[in-house]
Design an enzyme around this catalytic site. Structure first.
Site, short mmCIF file in Angstrom:
data_model
loop_
_atom_site.label_atom_id
_atom_site.label_comp_id
_atom_site.label_asym_id
_atom_site.label_seq_id
_atom_site.Cartn_x
_atom_site.Cartn_y
_atom_site.Cartn_z
N LYS A 14 0.83 -1.21 0.00
CA LYS A 14 0.00 0.00 0.00
C LYS A 14 0.87 1.26 0.00
O LYS A 14 0.56 2.23 -0.70
CB LYS A 14 -0.94 -0.02 1.21
N GLN A 58 -4.80 -1.97 10.15
CA GLN A 58 -4.43 -3.26 9.56
C GLN A 58 -4.85 -4.40 10.50
O GLN A 58 -4.42 -4.44 11.65
CB GLN A 58 -2.93 -3.30 9.30
N ASP A 83 -11.22 2.24 4.40
CA ASP A 83 -11.39 0.79 4.30
C ASP A 83 -12.86 0.39 4.33
O ASP A 83 -13.20 -0.76 4.04
CB ASP A 83 -10.65 0.10 5.45
#
Length: 893
Positions: A14, A58, A83
């Site tokens: 990313k 994450q 997200d």
């Protein structure tokens, strides 16, 4: 959180993708010992950081401590949840609000892959295998709202093969290696494989290989399109994360772009007769102040809430907006008033309500914070009146956020330091003083920064305390203040007439070192003027340090920096420097900041409030600020002191006039607070009115001297006749006003000032050739004379002996090039409050001159005035009480 290899791999992918397309990305790594509270604190910081447009947590969270993953993902602000995992975004997706949410990146990537096949989703039969919150459940919703007929299968589905065989579009996210067999797949189907699984493979160096949830080798023979694993959905998921971040930044820019306010205005319910101010104030429910802040483009971390209805605005907002163009700058002033006031505050609020709620312009009011002295003593509050008020009134008039208390504490700290220093210098030897000022701590002596500055001022370029000679020690420790030159007084925000002249130091502990002193009212403190004229924390600190408190016996100025209190003052004032945000009855924003009196100081709200407001309203917006008392005092100081200090140039002057005041200037009987108006003010009298318009004419000329268009606002009272109002409008235009309009905002709110708002808009487009009245380099006497002759109509000035001595002293000390702040009565253009109209030919007496070096002006004292008003026989607080049940303040205003 933690250090999982797979998490690090995904994060690095990313970061690499972000760098390739110009997104600034940062990896915040918490240790595996991080607690849930520590993770939540980090998230809260990112939520409030305007430089961050999106962030992801994450998963999984690799911590030794128990952490609720759902709580963590839901702590992410929905507008930064790129997200798409928070319950808010999931809820919006489930009900089809696709344009108002962030979609989880893997399902979003799957949909993009499906779209790129060119196959229409609408009407197709889709099967999703898996029901996780990250992929399966949102994938179902996405396909459904794209008009597919969707079936979700999972580990408990007994007829999985049959369901898969019906799918035109198959998305598999079950987390089980090659569970979907090729023979199950409908010929020509689109197959999206989201699985990542490791299976043993002796041919690989690692002994394993990555496979998906679909048996790829057989499925590809039947599918028209199929994603490989690895290399299919994974890179697309990263791409969608980048896209969502860009979308978030775009939404941020649209939401917080100056000039694009999305503001909700309050609808007034007007009553006749007009109820009391407090009744009107309480009839309106204010918007939560954080809502107001959001509406005008302030960011969450720029706003410090003080309850539900007021907030402080951080100076970081000005730094963020520094490249934005300023709006139009309007100052509201007035003719020479009666003791009752003619409604400048009411007009200021009415004008911004008209511009905002009725003409839909971005507009800010910037007003002063009222002192509690007048509030409890002589005239009640200063929040406006009728249907033009800053609300809530109680909050506005009582304490607000404590700025005036901070000034009181700071001012009195300086006063205590002055007398304490004199006492210690009189009772100690040079060496004893030195040992106390520069003590040995753990065997080490060290100068503080402020002491280094004092040494440099004395021409001593040494930093080792042991290196000073006896003569240098003496110079350093002895300010040698001459008590007869002390100009710094103690202050109190109460009208206590018995403190006007006092004797201090009568305790036996002071060893007979007593002297005569006095208390002034807090808003007359130089620190209040410093606050109003500072353009930042650093500038305020420098101004505080420059404040002159007395002279030494050698005739040199002694400053707050010499006393060593500058840093302490800055600490006491660090919150007061932030403007206070409130709102009007109709929901337009207001900055309430600083409150210097206009007769004994410069009488304007803060430079900082104006500067921030001008940036927030944008190029086409308006900032309306008020200058205290008549144009000869507040407006003149606004131009010559405040605008000179800020560098801002005004576009329009609004001059408030009333029939009542003009009749008084025409020779009408005295107007006294608390006493019914004489009949001359209750009946039509055009002759008396016309004669009194000499004052209006003079104040119009006063404004025009500065090269700024003038709009006269005739504030109508119920006793005024149409002929009287029309006469004032006519004579104002003949005197050179750009326009003159009748205003009924007190009874009608913003609606009653719409004509005024239109006039101000037109005037703001007219040519403005702003100029100062004088050059600061002129001698002190010449500057005073220019103000007296040009503004007041005096023939000349007369300096009494004490004033002459001060001119010589301040010129010698290097303060002769400061602007002038005339301290005179507000009830007349002259020094005599009994002289009404527009007197001429008089000699203006200057009895003394004082220096506000920190604020940056000299203030001549004209006539006799006290800076500590006294309470009247029946003060306002007789009528004030607190309801012990509801907690409401009754009887105020």
């Amino acid at each position: 959180v933690g250090n999982r290899d797979d998490s690090n791999l995904y994060i690095n992918m990313k970061l690499k993708a972000a760098a390739e397309i110009g997104i600034s990305a940062n990896h915040i790594k918490l240790p595996n010992t991080a607690t849930e509270a520590e993770v939540l604190k980090c998230i809260a910081s990112l939520n409030g950081d305007p430089a961050v447009h999106g962030f992801i947590v994450q998963l999984p969270l690799d911590s030794d401590k128990p952490i609720n993953t759902e709580k963590i993902t839901n702590a992410v602000a929905p507008e930064k949840d790129v997200d798409g995992l928070s319950s808010v975004n999931a809820g919006k997706l489930s009900r089809g609000d696709l344009g108002d949410c962030f979609i989880p990146c893997t399902p979003k990537g799957c949909m993009e892959l499906i779209r790129q096949t060119g196959v229409q989703v609408a009407g197709k039969r889709a099967v999703v295998v898996g029901r996780s919150k990250i992929v399966g459940a949102p994938m179902h919703d996405l396909l459904l709202w794209n008009h597919a007929t969707v079936t979700t299968c999972h580990s408990k589905t007994s007829t999985l093969a049959e369901e898969v065989a019906k799918a035109d579009i198959l998305v598999v996210a079950a987390g089980k290696a090659e569970m979907v067999k090729g023979e199950w797949i409908k010929p020509g189907a689109i197959v999206i494989d989201c699985g990542i699984n490791h299976v043993p493979d002796s041919t690989k160096a690692s002994g394993k290989r990555v496979v998906g949830d679909v048996a790829y080798s057989t499925a590809k023979e039947k599918a028209s399109y199929i994603t490989p694993v690895p290399g299919g959905v994974g890179p697309m998921t990263v791409a969608m994360l980048m896209q969502s971040t860009v979308e978030s930044a775009q939404r941020f820019l649209e939401k917080f772009l100056p000039g694009k306010w999305n503001i909700q205005y309050n609808q007034l319910t007007l009553k006749m007769p007009v109820p009391s101010d407090i009744e009107i104030s309480r009839s309106c429910i204010p918007k939560p102040i954080d809502q107001v802040a959001t509406e005008i483009g302030l960011l969450p971390d720029e706003v410090e809430l003080y309850g539900q209805t007021k907030a402080k605005v951080h100076l970081s907002a000005l730094k963020r907006l520094k490249n934005q163009p300023d709006g139009k700058y309007v100052v509201v002033t007035g003719i020479t008033p009666t003791p009752l006031g003619e409604g400048k505050s009411t007009t200021t609020v009415g004008l911004v309500q008209a511009l905002g709620a009725h003409l839909h312009q971005n507009v800010f009011a910037c007003v002063r914070q009222p002192s509690q002295g007048p509030t409890f003593g002589i005239k009640g509050g200063a929040a406006g009146g009728g249907y033009c008020q800053v609300i809530p009134m109680e909050e506005f008039n009582l304490h607000l956020t404590g700025d005036i208390h901070a000034i009181t504490a700071s001012n009195n700290l300086v006063a205590a330091a002055v007398d304490t220093r004199i006492f210690h210098e009189l009772t100690q030897t040079d060496q004893a003083l030195y040992n106390r000022l520069v003590p040995s701590v753990s065997g080490i002596r060290k100068f503080s920064d402020i002491q280094i500055r004092r040494l440099q001022k004395l021409g001593i370029n040494k930093t080792d305390p042991a290196a000073l000679t006896k003569e240098e020690v003496k110079l350093f420790v002895r300010l040698d203040i001459d008590p007869g030159t002390i100009t710094w007084q103690r202050v109190l925000d109460t009208n206590d007439r018995f403190l006007r002249k006092i004797t201090i130091g009568q305790s036996l502990t002071e060893k007979g070192f007593s002297r005569t002193a006095q208390f002034d009212i807090t808003v007359s403190s130089e620190i209040m003027a410093v606050l109003a004229l500072s353009d930042g924390l650093d500038d305020m600190k420098k101004r505080l340090g420059r404040m002159v408190v007395a002279s030494s016996k050698r005739g040199e100025p002694v400053t707050a920096d010499d006393l060593g209190v500058t840093g302490a003052l800055a600490v006491l004032m660090k919150d007061a420097v932030k403007p206070n945000l409130m709102q009007t009855l109709e929901g337009t924003p207001v900055f309430v900041h600083a409150g210097p009196f206009a007769n004994i100081a410069h009488g304007n709200s803060s430079v900082l409030a104006d500067k921030i407001a001008l940036k927030l309203v944008g190029k086409e917006g308006f900032v309306v600020t008020e200058a205290g008392f008549g144009a000869d005092i507040g407006m003149e100081k606004f131009f010559n002191i405040k605008c000179r200090c800020s560098g801002l140039q005004p576009h329009v002057v609004v001059l408030v006039a009333t029939v009542r005041a003009l009749k008084m200037h025409g020779g009408g009987p005295a107007v006294t607070a608390g006493v019914p108006l004489p009949k001359e003010y209750m009946e039509e009298n055009l002759q008396l009115l016309a004669k009194g318009c000499s004052n209006l004419n003079k104040q119009i000329q006063n404004a025009r001297i500065f090269g700024v268009p003038v709009v006269v606002a005739v504030n109508a009272f119920k006793t005024d006749t149409k002929a009287e109002l029309a006469l004032v409008v006519q004579l104002a235009k003949e005197a050179g006003a750009f326009d003159a309009v009748e205003c009924t905002h007190w009874a009608e709110g913003g609606k009653g000032a719409v004509a005024l708002a239109h006039a101000v808009q037109r005037a703001s487009q007219a040519p403005s050739n702003f100029r100062f009245l004088y050059n600061v380099e002129l001698p002190v006497i010449d500057k005073i004379r220019l103000i007296a002759q040009q503004m007041y109509g005096a023939h000349d000035i007369e300096l009494l002996p004490e004033a002459q001595e001060k001119v010589a002293l301040y010129t010698k000390q290097g303060f002769g090039n400061l602007p002038i702040c005339m301290a005179k009565t507000h009830l007349s253009l002259s020094h005599d409050p009994e002289q009404k109209g527009a007197p001429t030919g008089f000699i203006l007496p200057i009895r003394d001159i004082r220096a506000s070096v920190g604020a940056g002006f000299l203030y001549p004292l004209v006539g006799t005035m006290s800076t500590m008003p006294g309470l009247p026989t029946r003060p306002c607080f007789y009528d004030i009480d607190l309801d012990p049940v509801s907690g409401e303040v009754n009887g105020l205003f």
